[in-house]
Design a protein around this motif. Structure first.
Motif, PDB file in Angstrom:
ATOM      1  N   UNK A   1      10.099  -4.239  -4.846  1.00 19.16           N
ATOM      2  CA  UNK A   1       8.669  -4.187  -4.522  1.00 19.16           C
ATOM      3  C   UNK A   1       8.382  -3.082  -3.513  1.00 19.16           C
ATOM      4  N   UNK A   2       9.291  -2.908  -2.550  1.00 17.69           N
ATOM      5  CA  UNK A   2       9.101  -1.840  -1.564  1.00 17.69           C
ATOM      6  C   UNK A   2       9.169  -0.471  -2.235  1.00 17.69           C
TER       7      UNK A   2
ATOM      8  N   UNK B   1       5.901   0.049  -4.028  1.00 13.73           N
ATOM      9  CA  UNK B   1       4.802   0.365  -3.103  1.00 13.73           C
ATOM     10  C   UNK B   1       4.950   1.802  -2.599  1.00 13.73           C
ATOM     11  N   UNK B   2       6.184   2.205  -2.333  1.00 11.97           N
ATOM     12  CA  UNK B   2       6.415   3.563  -1.841  1.00 11.97           C
ATOM     13  C   UNK B   2       5.956   4.593  -2.877  1.00 11.97           C
TER      14      UNK B   2
ATOM     15  N   UNK C   1       2.352   5.087  -2.791  1.00 15.07           N
ATOM     16  CA  UNK C   1       1.897   5.924  -1.668  1.00 15.07           C
ATOM     17  C   UNK C   1       2.563   7.298  -1.704  1.00 15.07           C
TER      18      UNK C   1
ATOM     19  N   UNK D   1       5.569   8.340  -1.739  1.00 14.41           N
ATOM     20  CA  UNK D   1       6.695   8.600  -0.850  1.00 14.41           C
ATOM     21  C   UNK D   1       7.925   8.926  -1.705  1.00 14.41           C
TER      22      UNK D   1
ATOM     23  N   UNK E   1       0.483  -3.247   2.776  1.00  9.37           N
ATOM     24  CA  UNK E   1       1.409  -2.172   2.396  1.00  9.37           C
ATOM     25  C   UNK E   1       0.943  -0.845   2.978  1.00  9.37           C
TER      26      UNK E   1
ATOM     27  N   UNK F   1       2.839   1.893   5.524  1.00 10.46           N
ATOM     28  CA  UNK F   1       3.019   3.325   5.305  1.00 10.46           C
ATOM     29  C   UNK F   1       2.098   4.144   6.201  1.00 10.46           C
TER      30      UNK F   1
ATOM     31  N   UNK G   1      -1.067   4.278   6.693  1.00 14.43           N
ATOM     32  CA  UNK G   1      -2.285   4.840   6.136  1.00 14.43           C
ATOM     33  C   UNK G   1      -3.483   4.247   6.879  1.00 14.43           C
TER      34      UNK G   1
ATOM     35  N   UNK H   1       6.241 -11.838   2.957  1.00 10.11           N
ATOM     36  CA  UNK H   1       6.677 -10.468   2.740  1.00 10.11           C
ATOM     37  C   UNK H   1       5.991  -9.510   3.714  1.00 10.11           C
TER      38      UNK H   1
ATOM     39  N   UNK I   1       8.019  -7.431   6.657  1.00  4.97           N
ATOM     40  CA  UNK I   1       7.988  -5.965   6.635  1.00  4.97           C
ATOM     41  C   UNK I   1       7.492  -5.429   7.979  1.00  4.97           C
TER      42      UNK I   1
END
Lengths: 303, 303
Positions: free
Chosen positions: A225-226, A229-230, A233, A235, B229, B233, B235, B297, B301
């Motif tokens: 999931x990370x 998500x990255x 964005x 990344x 999320x 990151x 944002x 989660x 994180x």
């Protein structure tokens, strides 16, 4: 002849009538297989069956519902059901029956006032794969009908494109399983009676990734999931493991033992749902929900 | 006197003995309330009870387990249970009993070979809040014992700090509820018999946000997850709604009707779990799982 869609005049009151016995036989697996029919009880399930019936006939398909039996009281409380039966070309009529008749048909102590006899709705695996599915749940050796229905309902909620029951799983047409789906049985394609190895081979051929839900899996669902998500964005992800956005078929195992070694070996990855607390394991419904929602979310974000 | 921890010589074989009747009374709510005790069946549940008992005594607390009844066959198959009973200072012994005795105690057709009589393990709300919890699940008017146990187990898996059952919910010490927790009842603090308004007021006072799980909620859980999320990151998020990373108490309602209007009104936000497919709604266990895992989660994180 009775007017189609209208309650027929001759109400069924004899719980030992032949027709009642015929429906009751659908409670057993062999009775269902012989006629390729099953029954659905209660207003919610019957409503979903009638909607599927209407949609199927409108699309030029074959009938889903073969017969509807209901008490007068139930029809009075749920006139939307009569409206559905009235649909032009549905070729259905409601047979009025007593509570005792419905009770004898469904072997339930508290009958819910309405029963529909339906034709099997499952489809061939090839048909599912030809529709370019993005998310499929496959149940291997799941034994409890309630669990099977719960996972089907969760897969429907997560927007899965199909649910597959391998030949070693409980029959999804079992009355308790049907009840647990809360109508979802009529919402998405269901495949049954297939061998897991054949499912995996055909899905892989169709470009679908295979993930096994496995409490001992080395890959953690949080990591996937990370990564997803990255990517959302933009990344950089060095050494990414698996893209949850890609078409995926999840394997879920038996409620007590999980997936067997040879079943896990068929998957591309064994993925563990994180247990943050002290629970020894997740129950099947919980694990399947977390996995399917993780895929659904990643896929929808990437669309 | 019997040696503590050793099976006592005089096996119980009379299913109508006073002691058997005393245990059997714990199947009913009034019987449990009178003695402030309940029973746990089966090797897994009893193992978790005995571990909690040991940990509690080691920490200077009061005993969790009061008595253990088992068949010889069960103890042979599960020698880890005898080891747990043998723990120094556990002050327990196992009474050997026949299958018929265990069956009479628990009113089950297929007894699982072992039963532990336990003292209530719930704690006061103030104690839970004093420990600065980050994630709490609260069940309002949940009626089915299996659902209550399933949500408790899912909350344990998600690493929740406590589960609260309001006074209108089913008794978590109901044998079927205890069985559905699969031991999680002994893993995290449980609060029971409290009024929802009191829970919400005290949690808010402790700086905890209140989210109501509500299929009709205006706020979508996906949005909150995306916001979370984005923060991870770094944002910018204009008009952020709620930080899932913050300490949160979730409210879950009755399995058929969900939360009532006045219950939802107590929350800071009403949050809908997205239904991507055609399912009308999620079942309670599925909805609670998705909400609790989303919070867990985000919180992990952000740590």
């Amino acid at each position: 002849m009775d007017e189609p869609g209208r309650p027929s005049a001759d109400a069924m009151t004899n719980p030992r009538a032949d027709r009642v016995r015929e429906v009751a036989k659908l409670a057993g697996r062999s009775g269902r297989l012989k006629r390729r029919q099953f029954f659905v009880e209660g207003p919610q399930g019957v409503r979903e069956a009638l909607q599927a019936h209407r949609d199927c006939l409108d699309a030029g398909g074959s009938p889903v519902v073969e017969a509807v039996y209901a008490t007068v009281e139930c029809l009075k409380r749920h006139d939307e059901l009569l409206e559905l039966v009235h649909h032009p070309g549905s070729r259905l009529q409601v047979r009025i029956a007593s509570d005792m008749v419905l009770s004898a048909m469904t072997d339930t102590v508290t009958p819910q006032g309405i029963v529909a006899v339906c034709n099997f709705v499952d489809v061939p695996l090839a048909e599912v794969l030809a529709a370019r599915p993005k998310l499929i749940a496959t149940l291997c050796r799941v034994q409890d009908p309630g669990n099977a229905g719960t996972v089907l309902r969760a897969a429907d909620a997560a927007g899965a494109d199909a649910v597959i029951f391998t030949s070693s799983s409980v029959d999804i047409y079992n009355p308790k399983a049907v009840r647990s789906t809360a109508g979802s049985l009529f919402h998405l394609p269901v495949v049954r009676g297939v061998e897991l190895a054949d499912v995996v081979a055909a899905a892989r051929e169709a470009g679908i990734g295979i993930l096994a839900a496995d409490g001992y899996g080395l890959l953690n669902l949080d990591l996937l999931q990370d990564e997803s998500a990255a990517r959302a964005f933009e990344q950089q992800i060095p050494d990414a493991q698996y893209a949850l956005e890609d078409p995926t078929l999840w394997l879920f195992g038996n409620e007590a033992q999980g997936l067997a070694g040879e079943e896990k070996a068929l998957a591309d990855h064994r993925v563990a749902v994180p247990v943050y607390g002290r629970a020894e394991s997740l129950n099947l419904g919980t694990a399947a929900t977390v996995c399917l929602y993780a895929s659904a979310r990643a896929q929808r974000r990437a669309e």
